[in-house]
Design a protein around this motif. Structure first.
Motif, PDB file in Angstrom:
ATOM      1  N   THR A  81       0.768  -1.212  -0.068  1.00 39.31           N
ATOM      2  CA  THR A  81      -0.076   0.002   0.006  1.00 39.31           C
ATOM      3  C   THR A  81       0.980   1.141  -0.084  1.00 39.31           C
ATOM      4  O   THR A  81       1.844   1.292   0.968  1.00 39.31           O
ATOM      5  N   ALA A  82       0.598   2.040  -0.945  1.00 41.91           N
ATOM      6  CA  ALA A  82       1.474   3.359  -1.239  1.00 41.91           C
ATOM      7  C   ALA A  82       1.426   4.330   0.022  1.00 41.91           C
ATOM      8  O   ALA A  82       0.197   4.163   0.562  1.00 41.91           O
ATOM      9  N   PRO A  83       2.281   5.072   0.657  1.00 44.63           N
ATOM     10  CA  PRO A  83       3.399   5.089  -0.146  1.00 44.63           C
ATOM     11  C   PRO A  83       4.783   4.325   0.556  1.00 44.63           C
ATOM     12  O   PRO A  83       4.727   3.885   1.642  1.00 44.63           O
ATOM     13  N   THR A  84       5.685   3.964  -0.496  1.00 46.98           N
ATOM     14  CA  THR A  84       6.901   2.955   0.000  1.00 46.98           C
ATOM     15  C   THR A  84       7.838   4.109   0.484  1.00 46.98           C
ATOM     16  O   THR A  84       8.145   5.064  -0.042  1.00 46.98           O
ATOM     17  N   VAL A  85       8.152   4.002   1.967  1.00 46.24           N
ATOM     18  CA  VAL A  85       9.162   4.883   2.644  1.00 46.24           C
ATOM     19  C   VAL A  85      10.467   4.211   2.550  1.00 46.24           C
ATOM     20  O   VAL A  85      10.520   3.291   3.182  1.00 46.24           O
ATOM     21  N   PRO A 125       8.063  10.170  -6.845  1.00 46.62           N
ATOM     22  CA  PRO A 125       8.880  10.140  -5.478  1.00 46.62           C
ATOM     23  C   PRO A 125       8.796  11.376  -4.699  1.00 46.62           C
ATOM     24  O   PRO A 125       8.748  12.657  -5.564  1.00 46.62           O
ATOM     25  N   LEU A 126       8.891  11.481  -3.478  1.00 53.00           N
ATOM     26  CA  LEU A 126       8.763  12.657  -2.848  1.00 53.00           C
ATOM     27  C   LEU A 126      10.058  12.864  -1.909  1.00 53.00           C
ATOM     28  O   LEU A 126      10.290  11.789  -1.325  1.00 53.00           O
ATOM     29  N   LEU A 127      10.735  13.862  -1.996  1.00 56.21           N
ATOM     30  CA  LEU A 127      11.997  14.008  -1.136  1.00 56.21           C
ATOM     31  C   LEU A 127      11.842  14.682   0.093  1.00 56.21           C
ATOM     32  O   LEU A 127      11.116  15.827  -0.128  1.00 56.21           O
ATOM     33  N   VAL A 128      12.076  14.039   1.451  1.00 56.66           N
ATOM     34  CA  VAL A 128      11.778  14.689   2.400  1.00 56.66           C
ATOM     35  C   VAL A 128      13.067  15.205   3.347  1.00 56.66           C
ATOM     36  O   VAL A 128      14.232  14.445   3.501  1.00 56.66           O
ATOM     37  N   ALA A 129      13.337  16.557   3.625  1.00 58.02           N
ATOM     38  CA  ALA A 129      14.495  17.268   3.939  1.00 58.02           C
ATOM     39  C   ALA A 129      14.550  17.037   5.446  1.00 58.02           C
ATOM     40  O   ALA A 129      14.108  17.949   6.225  1.00 58.02           O
ATOM     41  N   ALA A 130      15.065  16.122   5.942  1.00 55.74           N
ATOM     42  CA  ALA A 130      15.017  15.796   7.477  1.00 55.74           C
ATOM     43  C   ALA A 130      16.338  15.668   8.158  1.00 55.74           C
ATOM     44  O   ALA A 130      16.607  15.580   9.463  1.00 55.74           O
ATOM     45  N   ASP A 131      17.430  16.213   7.274  1.00 58.90           N
ATOM     46  CA  ASP A 131      18.617  16.597   7.589  1.00 58.90           C
ATOM     47  C   ASP A 131      18.742  18.092   8.218  1.00 58.90           C
ATOM     48  O   ASP A 131      18.915  19.161   7.222  1.00 58.90           O
ATOM     49  N   LEU A 132      18.381  18.462   9.309  1.00 55.37           N
ATOM     50  CA  LEU A 132      18.382  19.463   9.845  1.00 55.37           C
ATOM     51  C   LEU A 132      19.394  20.311  10.653  1.00 55.37           C
ATOM     52  O   LEU A 132      19.230  21.223  11.171  1.00 55.37           O
ATOM     53  N   GLN A 133      20.503  19.205  10.596  1.00 52.21           N
ATOM     54  CA  GLN A 133      21.797  19.606  11.475  1.00 52.21           C
ATOM     55  C   GLN A 133      22.816  20.291  10.594  1.00 52.21           C
ATOM     56  O   GLN A 133      23.456  21.318  10.852  1.00 52.21           O
ATOM     57  N   ARG A 134      23.000  19.635   9.399  1.00 52.80           N
ATOM     58  CA  ARG A 134      24.339  20.109   8.593  1.00 52.80           C
ATOM     59  C   ARG A 134      23.961  21.293   8.045  1.00 52.80           C
ATOM     60  O   ARG A 134      22.814  21.835   7.300  1.00 52.80           O
ATOM     61  N   GLN A 181      -0.508  11.672  -3.146  1.00 54.03           N
ATOM     62  CA  GLN A 181      -0.646  10.654  -3.841  1.00 54.03           C
ATOM     63  C   GLN A 181       0.841  10.384  -4.636  1.00 54.03           C
ATOM     64  O   GLN A 181       1.006   9.940  -5.658  1.00 54.03           O
ATOM     65  N   HIS A 182       1.987  10.617  -3.968  1.00 53.33           N
ATOM     66  CA  HIS A 182       3.429  10.306  -3.975  1.00 53.33           C
ATOM     67  C   HIS A 182       3.296   8.627  -3.713  1.00 53.33           C
ATOM     68  O   HIS A 182       3.060   8.438  -2.416  1.00 53.33           O
ATOM     69  N   ASP A 183       3.955   7.840  -4.674  1.00 54.17           N
ATOM     70  CA  ASP A 183       3.937   6.442  -4.241  1.00 54.17           C
ATOM     71  C   ASP A 183       5.200   6.323  -3.501  1.00 54.17           C
ATOM     72  O   ASP A 183       5.494   4.739  -2.983  1.00 54.17           O
ATOM     73  N   VAL A 184       6.325   7.088  -3.411  1.00 50.33           N
ATOM     74  CA  VAL A 184       7.411   6.619  -2.758  1.00 50.33           C
ATOM     75  C   VAL A 184       7.996   8.322  -2.165  1.00 50.33           C
ATOM     76  O   VAL A 184       7.967   9.127  -2.419  1.00 50.33           O
ATOM     77  N   VAL A 185       8.354   7.636  -0.796  1.00 51.90           N
ATOM     78  CA  VAL A 185       8.764   8.598  -0.113  1.00 51.90           C
ATOM     79  C   VAL A 185      10.411   8.463   0.363  1.00 51.90           C
ATOM     80  O   VAL A 185      10.641   7.432   0.618  1.00 51.90           O
ATOM     81  N   ILE A 186      11.400   9.342  -0.091  1.00 55.33           N
ATOM     82  CA  ILE A 186      12.762   9.443   0.274  1.00 55.33           C
ATOM     83  C   ILE A 186      13.070  10.326   1.637  1.00 55.33           C
ATOM     84  O   ILE A 186      13.210  11.499   1.084  1.00 55.33           O
TER      85      ILE A 186
END
Length: 520
Positions: free
Chosen positions: A100-104, A133-142, A187-192
């Motif tokens: 079941t989408a999305p693939t994380v 795909p959807l890119l998620v910016a979770a690098d909030l440190q560098r 409705q993005h089927d992949v999350v990176i």
């Protein structure tokens, strides 16, 4: 492949020393295994992996499969190849998509390992396969990590979710969770998810990565590791496995010039498969990892299947069929040649493609001397011609060639050489298209590939002329023909010089080649 260049050279030299052995003694096997052990240790392969690897090779090399082989040296090469495939993971493992989408997909690794660049490469590849795909910016440190991912996402043509500016501001766990919810709504089927890294393994890094994993329950956790990191690769991989428990490995920077052998240890030590290999700086330079193909590259046996796959992606099948018809009917022009150059450039570096051919490790200097800009110079000369000149190069007289040379910033000699090479290539392509064997200047006849219907008794008619020497009245022509005959008499060999018979392509290789030319 540059990263494993030294290891490949050492192994190739070791196997070359076996070619004169009709039968291998225990001393021969021990000496070979000792050289393999040194080569692997020098390449930074982990000691525990080297011990297990060489023990299995020695046991099999002293067994009946080598003693009863017609060519024991080639059998040892085969054994090393098979064992190398095993320490690289055995079989290829693809990404596992959710029912079941999305693939994380969560990315983890040290700072500077190439996570952000890989995120863009993966997004671009998935886009080409029909995913969103959807890119998620979770690098909030560098510092500026969010900005870097935004640039990479734009280059890849992918959507990005970046609600926080980063640089130490924002909660990565909340951003990751909200990013998955956003992907579900849009409705993005992949999350990176691109997570933060550190310069070294620490408790804070592991806690943050573990919290992100717990919050989003990813389908894949990919550990991105720099192939040039050295012996510390194993320790880093173990630390991430205990702290985050990744499901797959990504090797980055395989185009570097470090020894890189530690990357060979990761799959064996962690028990997790290598899924992707990053082979360059461009977003297109990402390959699915095939253990058998990588082992073949390391042993200088080539990687024809990957080369074919890249050609299939770059070349349009319908256009290729039209080109084949033009080859056979002598309708191939410089305009067509220009189109072919454009498609070849889409495949990437010519050096990289040539390096996938079997035995090219022995031509390392020639590969290094190959100038990639030669294609650009050729393109400039052709573009300086008028459409009529491209379609009919025979109208190129002296004044036209001078004009073309000035327009391209080249010399008349360069233009003359291009036209001459084009005419020779067109003749060769015509011969191949009609099922014949091309006569390559300076190489003589291709062994075992005579023209259909050619007599096998040619050259045996008269006494004293079995050498096939030329009787031309022109001394220069006679010398050139004799040189060609001498060249054709030279023995051919495999990548290791083990015997004279080149390896026949497998049924899988032939199927891929037929598919490439639309004959499947």
């Amino acid at each position: 492949m540059a990263t494993f260049g030294t290891l490949s050279d050492r192994l190739t030299e070791t196997f070359r020393n076996l070619r004169t052995k009709g039968k291998l003694t225990a001393a021969d096997v021990d000496g070979t295994v000792r050289e393999i052990r040194r080569a692997l240790l020098d390449a930074d392969v982990a000691l525990v992996v080297v011990k297990d690897f060489t023990a299995r090779v020695r046991e099999r090399a002293l067994g009946d499969e080598v003693n009863k082989a017609l060519n024991p040296a080639q059998q040892v090469v085969q054994i090393v190849n098979e064992e190398l495939v095993q320490i690289l993971g055995g079989e290829q493992r693809r990404l596992q998509f959710a029912k079941t989408a999305p693939t994380v997909i969560m990315l983890a690794g040290l700072q500077g390992s190439g996570k952000t660049t890989f995120a863009g490469k993966l997004a671009k590849q998935l886009e080409g396969e029909g995913h969103t795909p959807l890119l998620v910016a979770a690098d909030l440190q560098r510092p500026n990590a969010v900005n870097q991912l935004q640039v990479v996402a734009e280059q890849a043509g992918a959507t990005i979710y970046a609600p926080e500016p980063g640089n130490g501001v924002g909660d990565p766990v909340k951003v990751s969770r909200d990013g998955v919810d956003y992907a579900r709504r849009q409705q993005h089927d992949v999350v990176i998810i691109d997570t933060a890294g550190r310069l070294g393994v620490d408790a804070e890094l592991m806690k943050q990565a573990a919290d992100v994993r717990k919050a989003v329950t990813p389908d894949e956790v990919l550990f991105v590791i720099d192939a040039m990191i050295g012996q510390d690769a194993v320790n880093t991989a173990k630390a991430f496995q205990e702290g985050v428990d990744f499901t797959g490995v990504v090797l980055s920077k395989l185009d570097g010039d470090a020894r890189g052998g530690a990357a060979l240890s990761v799959a064996s030590v962690t028990g997790r498969p290598i899924i992707f290999a990053s082979t360059g700086e461009r977003l297109e330079d990402l390959e699915p990892f095939h253990p058998d193909r990588m082992a073949s590259r390391i042993l200088d046996l080539g990687d024809i299947l990957t080369l074919i796959e890249q050609a299939q992606q770059a070349f349009d099948e319908e256009e290729a069929m039209k080109m084949a018809e033009k080859f056979a009917t002598e309708a191939f022009t410089l305009e067509d040649f220009l189109d072919q150059l454009q498609q070849m450039k889409k495949m990437g570096s010519m050096k990289k493609m040539l390096g996938m051919l079997p035995g090219m490790g022995q031509m390392k200097q020639q590969l290094e001397d190959f100038d990639e800009r030669e294609i650009d110079r050729t393109e400039a000369i052709i573009r300086s011609m008028t459409p009529g000149e491209r379609r009919n190069p025979k109208v190129l007289n002296g004044s036209r060639r001078l004009r073309i040379a000035r327009g391209a910033g080249m010399t008349v000699t360069d233009v003359n050489q291009l036209v001459q090479r084009f005419e020779q290539a067109a003749k060769m392509m015509k011969t191949v298209a009609r099922g014949g064997t091309p006569n390559i200047p300076g190489m003589g006849a291709v062994p075992g590939m005579g023209r259909p219907g050619a007599s096998s008794k040619r050259g045996k008619g008269k006494k004293g002329k079995s050498s096939g020497g030329s009787r031309s009245g022109n001394p220069a022509k006679r010398a050139a023909e004799n040189a060609g005959i001498t060249s054709s008499a030279a023995p051919t060999g495999s990548g290791f010089g083990l015997g004279n018979a080149p390896q026949a392509p497998s049924e899988a290789d032939l199927a891929e080649i037929q598919k490439l030319f639309g004959k499947g």
